[in-house]
Design an enzyme around this catalytic site. Structure first.
Site, PDB file in Angstrom:
ATOM      1  N   ASP A   1     -25.451  11.736   9.001  1.00 21.96           N
ATOM      2  CA  ASP A   1     -24.334  11.576   8.042  1.00 21.96           C
ATOM      3  C   ASP A   1     -24.113  12.988   7.317  1.00 21.96           C
ATOM      4  O   ASP A   1     -25.282  13.901   7.609  1.00 21.96           O
ATOM      5  CB  ASP A   1     -24.646  10.582   7.003  1.00 21.96           C
ATOM      6  CG  ASP A   1     -23.544  10.048   6.455  1.00 21.96           C
ATOM      7  OD1 ASP A   1     -23.031   8.818   6.661  1.00 21.96           O
ATOM      8  OD2 ASP A   1     -22.709  10.609   5.585  1.00 21.96           O
TER       9      ASP A   1
ATOM     10  N   ARG B   1       0.833  -1.178  -0.077  1.00 23.99           N
ATOM     11  CA  ARG B   1      -0.001   0.002  -0.061  1.00 23.99           C
ATOM     12  C   ARG B   1       0.662   1.340  -0.101  1.00 23.99           C
ATOM     13  O   ARG B   1       0.532   2.251  -0.480  1.00 23.99           O
ATOM     14  CB  ARG B   1      -0.931  -0.192   1.211  1.00 23.99           C
ATOM     15  CG  ARG B   1      -1.904  -0.949   1.126  1.00 23.99           C
ATOM     16  CD  ARG B   1      -3.040  -0.857   0.163  1.00 23.99           C
ATOM     17  NE  ARG B   1      -3.543  -2.074  -0.367  1.00 23.99           N
ATOM     18  CZ  ARG B   1      -4.991  -2.451   0.139  1.00 23.99           C
ATOM     19  NH1 ARG B   1      -5.324  -1.781   1.227  1.00 23.99           N
ATOM     20  NH2 ARG B   1      -5.409  -3.513  -0.142  1.00 23.99           N
TER      21      ARG B   1
END
Lengths: 124, 207, 280
Positions: free
Chosen positions: C146, C37
């Protein structure tokens, strides 16, 4: 194997303490500040703490104050600090430190202190 | 009795922030006896550019940790000269929690801290110099390595150097090699300095 | 493309830095994954090697790359009953303690943020219905929020692919869902009891509308915030809770990188954070 928690925000200091204490036959867990120290305490029962004074988020005094306010067994704690003042030493003892050491700590002193507080005879 | 949706009137049952929400009202609320009121005032003052003097003044006398934390956060968001000077003043506090809170706050303010760093690293009080080095720990500023190298080259105090060499384990580049070697020669009998300098040197050498 | 090497020293530097910033410690067994990564991020940012990438990561004023790297190093998927042990902790430990202190009959209030597409708040509702017998004696409100209005619309819709419900026992699936094409739709009853709202947790002024909650689930959100926003959000959440209220973070998140205001509480099922009972 005795379990020791080393709380210090400096990664190098944690590595230094870990190396010395592991060479003395102890198992070492690390935390970067007082809150992480309390998280580790929630997971594991330690036999001894090495606690730095100045750390972000929660300092060493705050860690010990919270710990000592709890019921149950109270393993010894060694407070380690760059500050050599009499007042710093007194405050550390007041919040429940068993011993106060000035940084930087020499390996043999660190190990001797751990042995003493763990109730083990130091090597002859 | 069961799961149910709240009545559509609003999420809050009642607004506890009973004092006026204008600037003067918020400043007055910083001295309210109720910590929740003080916390909300300190939080809301973040939106007022002229709030730093009042927040700095309150920080000096505030005893409730939860309020103090919010004051530190708001001063960090404001980040002006008054805020930064107030935070630097807090480095000299006898209270470890306040000192360390100020360090965390200053770490977030690289542009404001940078012009003051030389003076902090030259402070006559070695504790203040140690705290200044600790501000560098998370400071996002291109000069961090320069400052750390100056410390390990010049500062006579063992623990100021020890704190700086800790951080060099993370940020040292090849130009730190000579100063690290020099530091080892300067403190030949200090196992910690030898350990930390060797660690930094190993990390440079491996690239 | 020149090959990028990550030395042992590089790995240790990154490991310490990442741990200090996030509380996540890469185990040596994860080395391959981390290197892979990391090299992807070094390439994506056009850095020459680890050193120049790490310097950027460490000193970048915006801190943006650190957030991107955290994203790359963590798995953030959402499905029903993810980290179910925390729901068990809610029912077996947190709610009993809260009720033991209650002197009024006000509803128990639970806030789930971020709502994402609704798996968490609906999951909490199902878990309470199935496992908390005391539910018959109390009103419970579940609010879920949210920042993203599109995702809120999806949450209200309550349509899920098979993958999202794969951890649900079959009886629960048939009890609370109906088949809809390839997927599943959550029952009308559950859609009616969860209240979805929009809020940006990074704006303290917006969070002030949320008060008197007993439990907050805020999992795998704050880890993507910068240091200051994370501290500020934790302080906001402190005032969202009643005294004694609990805050649950994701399993890879630690309060130690946020704030000292909460107490660390160890329950048999999980470690959670609590606003002290005596807090004012």
């Amino acid at each position: 194997m005795k379990q020791i928690l080393v709380i210090d925000d400096a990664a190098t200091v944690r590595l230094y303490h870990r190396g010395i204490l592991e060479s003395g036959g102890y198992r070492v867990t690390e935390a970067v500040n007082g809150v992480e120290g309390l998280e580790r305490v929630a997971e594991t029962a330690f036999d001894l703490y090495f606690v730095d004074v100045n750390m972000p988020v929660l300092d060493g005094y705050g860690f010990l104050r919270e710990l000592r306010s709890r019921d149950g067994p109270q393993p010894p704690a060694i407070m380690v600090s760059t500050e050599a003042g009499e007042q710093d030493r007194r405050l550390a003892l007041e919040v429940g430190a068993s011993h106060y050491m000035i940084k930087p700590v020499r390996p043999e002193t660190l190990l001797a202190c751990a042995r003493l507080l763990l109730g083990e005879r130091s090597t002859p | 009795m069961a799961l149910r949706r709240r009545p559509p009137a609003g999420t809050t049952t009642q607004d506890e922030r009973r004092l006026a929400r204008d600037f003067a009202g918020l400043v007055a609320a910083l001295d309210d006896p109720d910590p929740t009121t003080r916390r909300w005032a300190a939080r809301d003052l973040e939106a007022h550019r002229e709030a730093s003097p009042a927040l700095v003044a309150r920080l000096a006398v505030e005893t409730d940790v939860s309020v103090r934390e919010v004051i530190l956060t708001s001063l960090t968001c404001l980040g002006d000269d008054t805020a930064v000077d107030g935070l630097i003043q807090a480095l000299r506090s006898e209270d470890a929690l306040l000192r360390n809170g100020a360090i965390v706050a200053l770490q977030q303010l690289p542009d404001a801290v940078a012009p003051r760093m030389e003076a902090l690293l030259a402070d006559p009080d070695s504790d203040v110099r140690i705290f200044a080095v600790r501000v560098l720990e998370s400071l996002r500023h291109p000069r961090v390595e320069d400052w750390l190298l100056e410390v390990i080259e010049r500062d006579a105090h063992l623990n100021v150097c020890a704190t700086a060499v800790d951080l060099l384990g993370e940020v040292a580049s090849p130009r730190a090699r000579a100063p690290l070697e020099a530091l080892k020669r300067r403190f030949p009998d200090e196992p910690y300095i030898q350990f930390a300098a060797d660690l930094a040197l190993r990390r440079i050498g491996e690239v | 493309m020149p090959e990028i090497q990550i030395s042992d020293g590089d790995f240790l530097r990154l490991r310490e830095f990442f741990y200090r910033k996030t509380g996540i410690l890469f185990e040596p067994s994860k080395r391959y994954f981390v290197d892979k990564r990391l090299i992807e991020r070094i390439r994506a940012t056009d850095c020459e090697d680890f050193r120049s990438y790490f310097t950027m990561l460490r000193f970048q004023a915006s801190g943006q790359e650190l957030q991107t790297l955290v994203n790359a190093m963590t798995v953030n998927e959402t499905y029903f009953f993810r980290e179910e042990y925390q729901f068990a902790c809610l029912v077996n430990s947190m709610l009993p303690e809260i009720l033991a202190h209650r002197t009024d009959r006000d509803p128990i209030r639970i806030w789930s943020i971020p709502s994402s597409s609704g798996e968490e708040p609906y999951g909490i509702a199902i878990y309470l219905l199935e496992h908390w017998k005391t539910l018959s004696e109390w009103d419970v409100e579940i609010v879920s929020s949210d920042i993203d209005t599109d995702i809120l619309a999806r949450a209200r819709e309550g349509l899920y692919q098979a993958r999202a419900v794969q951890h649900l026992p079959a009886p629960l699936l048939s009890k609370y869902f109906t088949r809809k094409g390839d997927g599943y739709r959550i029952s009308e009853t559950l859609r009616e009891v969860v209240d979805f709202t929009r809020v940006n947790l990074a704006e303290p002024a917006a969070v002030r509308m949320y008060r008197n909650f007993d439990v907050i689930f805020c999992r795998n959100l704050l880890i993507y915030f910068d240091d200051l926003s994370r501290k500020q959000a934790a302080e906001s959440l402190y005032d969202v809770l009643r005294p004694g209220g609990f805050l649950c973070l994701g399993h890879s998140e630690s309060m130690s990188r946020m704030s000292l205001l909460f107490r660390v509480r160890r329950f048999p099922e999980a470690i959670v954070y609590q606003k002290p009972w005596g807090a004012r």
